[in-house]
Design a protein around this motif. Structure first.
Motif, PDB file in Angstrom:
ATOM      1  N   GLY A  30      31.699  36.305  40.486  1.00 47.95           N
ATOM      2  CA  GLY A  30      31.672  36.980  39.226  1.00 47.95           C
ATOM      3  C   GLY A  30      32.344  36.104  38.010  1.00 47.95           C
ATOM      4  N   HIS A  31      33.551  35.632  38.055  1.00 47.47           N
ATOM      5  CA  HIS A  31      34.074  34.865  37.153  1.00 47.47           C
ATOM      6  C   HIS A  31      33.443  33.527  37.024  1.00 47.47           C
ATOM      7  CE1 HIS A  31      37.037  34.224  33.933  1.00 47.47           C
ATOM      8  NE2 HIS A  31      37.348  32.869  34.668  1.00 47.47           N
ATOM      9  N   GLN A  32      33.489  32.725  38.176  1.00 52.18           N
ATOM     10  CA  GLN A  32      33.021  31.449  37.934  1.00 52.18           C
ATOM     11  C   GLN A  32      31.614  31.195  37.703  1.00 52.18           C
ATOM     12  OE1 GLN A  32      33.611  29.244  41.813  1.00 52.18           O
ATOM     13  NE2 GLN A  32      32.944  27.364  40.662  1.00 52.18           N
ATOM     14  N   ARG A  33      30.656  32.263  38.244  1.00 52.40           N
ATOM     15  CA  ARG A  33      29.325  32.302  37.953  1.00 52.40           C
ATOM     16  C   ARG A  33      29.063  32.418  36.202  1.00 52.40           C
ATOM     17  NH1 ARG A  33      24.814  33.050  40.680  1.00 52.40           N
ATOM     18  NH2 ARG A  33      26.084  33.789  42.512  1.00 52.40           N
ATOM     19  N   ARG A  34      29.899  33.389  35.813  1.00 46.98           N
ATOM     20  CA  ARG A  34      29.603  33.639  34.421  1.00 46.98           C
ATOM     21  C   ARG A  34      30.164  32.431  33.441  1.00 46.98           C
ATOM     22  NH1 ARG A  34      31.689  38.693  35.948  1.00 46.98           N
ATOM     23  NH2 ARG A  34      33.684  38.063  35.470  1.00 46.98           N
ATOM     24  N   CYS A  35      31.008  31.654  33.864  1.00 47.69           N
ATOM     25  CA  CYS A  35      31.511  30.328  33.442  1.00 47.69           C
ATOM     26  C   CYS A  35      30.240  29.460  33.563  1.00 47.69           C
ATOM     27  CB  CYS A  35      32.733  29.798  34.084  1.00 47.69           C
ATOM     28  SG  CYS A  35      34.098  30.947  33.591  1.00 47.69           S
ATOM     29  N   VAL A  36      29.621  29.156  34.473  1.00 42.35           N
ATOM     30  CA  VAL A  36      28.591  28.315  34.698  1.00 42.35           C
ATOM     31  C   VAL A  36      27.397  28.908  33.756  1.00 42.35           C
ATOM     32  CG1 VAL A  36      26.821  27.554  36.389  1.00 42.35           C
ATOM     33  CG2 VAL A  36      29.259  27.423  37.040  1.00 42.35           C
ATOM     34  N   GLU A 160      44.886  36.380  36.742  1.00 42.18           N
ATOM     35  CA  GLU A 160      45.071  37.467  37.256  1.00 42.18           C
ATOM     36  C   GLU A 160      43.884  37.739  38.043  1.00 42.18           C
ATOM     37  OE1 GLU A 160      45.851  41.068  34.892  1.00 42.18           O
ATOM     38  OE2 GLU A 160      48.041  40.725  35.125  1.00 42.18           O
ATOM     39  N   HIS A 161      42.618  37.456  37.860  1.00 39.99           N
ATOM     40  CA  HIS A 161      41.440  37.541  38.770  1.00 39.99           C
ATOM     41  C   HIS A 161      41.673  36.841  40.143  1.00 39.99           C
ATOM     42  CE1 HIS A 161      39.733  34.289  36.531  1.00 39.99           C
ATOM     43  NE2 HIS A 161      39.653  33.598  37.847  1.00 39.99           N
ATOM     44  N   ALA A 162      42.483  35.855  40.046  1.00 41.41           N
ATOM     45  CA  ALA A 162      42.628  35.174  41.436  1.00 41.41           C
ATOM     46  C   ALA A 162      43.407  35.704  42.493  1.00 41.41           C
ATOM     47  CB  ALA A 162      43.131  33.853  40.967  1.00 41.41           C
ATOM     48  N   TYR A 163      44.379  36.676  41.997  1.00 38.79           N
ATOM     49  CA  TYR A 163      45.019  37.333  43.126  1.00 38.79           C
ATOM     50  C   TYR A 163      45.485  38.836  42.728  1.00 38.79           C
ATOM     51  CZ  TYR A 163      48.601  36.568  39.221  1.00 38.79           C
ATOM     52  OH  TYR A 163      49.589  36.522  38.033  1.00 38.79           O
ATOM     53  N   TYR A 164      45.103  39.380  41.597  1.00 37.16           N
ATOM     54  CA  TYR A 164      45.276  40.934  41.398  1.00 37.16           C
ATOM     55  C   TYR A 164      45.035  41.970  42.367  1.00 37.16           C
ATOM     56  CZ  TYR A 164      46.880  44.899  38.783  1.00 37.16           C
ATOM     57  OH  TYR A 164      47.583  46.161  38.349  1.00 37.16           O
ATOM     58  N   THR A 165      43.699  41.735  42.824  1.00 32.99           N
ATOM     59  CA  THR A 165      43.132  42.829  43.832  1.00 32.99           C
ATOM     60  C   THR A 165      44.232  42.722  45.168  1.00 32.99           C
ATOM     61  OG1 THR A 165      41.038  42.499  43.135  1.00 32.99           O
ATOM     62  CG2 THR A 165      41.456  43.301  45.087  1.00 32.99           C
ATOM     63  N   ASP A 166      44.661  41.693  45.521  1.00 34.87           N
ATOM     64  CA  ASP A 166      45.534  41.363  46.775  1.00 34.87           C
ATOM     65  C   ASP A 166      46.897  41.567  46.505  1.00 34.87           C
ATOM     66  OD1 ASP A 166      43.096  40.993  48.292  1.00 34.87           O
ATOM     67  OD2 ASP A 166      43.328  38.638  47.826  1.00 34.87           O
ATOM     68  N   TYR A 167      47.565  41.105  45.496  1.00 36.31           N
ATOM     69  CA  TYR A 167      48.762  41.171  45.223  1.00 36.31           C
ATOM     70  C   TYR A 167      49.407  41.859  43.807  1.00 36.31           C
ATOM     71  CZ  TYR A 167      48.352  37.894  48.679  1.00 36.31           C
ATOM     72  OH  TYR A 167      48.075  37.084  50.110  1.00 36.31           O
ATOM     73  N   GLN A 168      48.348  42.449  43.019  1.00 38.14           N
ATOM     74  CA  GLN A 168      48.703  43.112  41.925  1.00 38.14           C
ATOM     75  C   GLN A 168      49.238  42.316  40.947  1.00 38.14           C
ATOM     76  OE1 GLN A 168      47.557  46.541  41.549  1.00 38.14           O
ATOM     77  NE2 GLN A 168      46.520  45.995  43.299  1.00 38.14           N
ATOM     78  N   ASN A 169      50.469  42.471  40.345  1.00 37.19           N
ATOM     79  CA  ASN A 169      50.903  41.556  39.351  1.00 37.19           C
ATOM     80  C   ASN A 169      52.260  40.885  40.202  1.00 37.19           C
ATOM     81  OD1 ASN A 169      52.955  43.266  39.599  1.00 37.19           O
ATOM     82  ND2 ASN A 169      53.343  43.753  37.538  1.00 37.19           N
ATOM     83  N   ASP A 170      52.096  40.532  41.456  1.00 35.23           N
ATOM     84  CA  ASP A 170      53.222  39.801  42.034  1.00 35.23           C
ATOM     85  C   ASP A 170      52.570  38.384  42.288  1.00 35.23           C
ATOM     86  OD1 ASP A 170      55.308  39.053  43.527  1.00 35.23           O
ATOM     87  OD2 ASP A 170      55.412  40.790  45.122  1.00 35.23           O
TER      88      ASP A 170
END
Length: 192
Positions: A30-36, A160-170
């Motif tokens: 998602g994110h990286q592809r959109r950047c490319v 946040e997209h790097a960790y929010y799904t797994d760790y929320q805001n922690d």
């Protein structure tokens, strides 16, 4: 020649349980592809259109820089992780870390402190300065040490997209997981 989205160096689920396949897919596909895609759109018709991604990062500004730097930072981040990594560095890298920080535990402590201090989105880096010294730097948004004189050795994505799904805001829990995935062989290979 357009910039291409590099393949991940491992399967999307290979970083589990530290990073889920869902997080990796959201992040890479998602994110990286959109950047490319943005780099290719924004570079079309410019002097940088046929340039390698690193050159685009070093020689662009504005939206093109933001997209190119994010694309490069993400590709670099994936190389810094490995499913059978973590542990402790060895050899010349371990010696450099001991000289600069005392030990790997102190490196992690200082790195985590810098990462936690980033307000909002950004990156934490271990870099090597031209004089050989190691340092920890934090950058905001898409900023990258690639544009300076220091050599990036290790990156931690603090968006946040790097960790929010797994760790929320922690972010602190994410950093604990990050250290279990650090590819010290990749970091060591980048030493000058």
């Amino acid at each position: 020649m357009p910039v291409e989205l590099p393949d991940l160096p491992y399967a999307r689920d290979a970083l589990h349980p530290h990073l889920s396949a869902e997080t990796v897919a959201l992040h890479h596909d998602g994110h990286q592809r959109r950047c490319v895609e943005a780099v290719n759109t924004l570079a079309t018709g410019t002097d940088l259109e046929a340039s390698p991604l690193e050159d685009i990062v070093r020689n662009s500004q504005g939206a093109l820089f933001e997209a190119a730097a994010q694309a490069w930072n993400h590709a670099f981040y994936w190389q810094c992780l490995h499913p059978r990594a973590g542990g402790e560095p060895h050899g010349r890298l371990a010696e450099r870390i001991a000289q600069q920080f005392g030990d790997t535990a102190r490196l992690r402590e200082e790195f985590n402190h810098a990462a936690m201090a980033v307000f909002g989105s950004g990156w934490a880096w271990l870099v090597q300065h031209p004089d050989g010294r190691l340092a920890i730097v934090a950058t905001r948004n898409a900023a990258t040490p690639l544009t300076g004189d220091s050599t990036p050795l290790l990156a931690c994505n603090l968006w946040e997209h790097a960790y929010y799904t797994d760790y929320q805001n922690d972010r602190a829990r994410y950093l604990q997981a990050f250290w279990k995935l650090v590819n010290w062989d990749f970091v060591s290979a980048r030493l000058r």
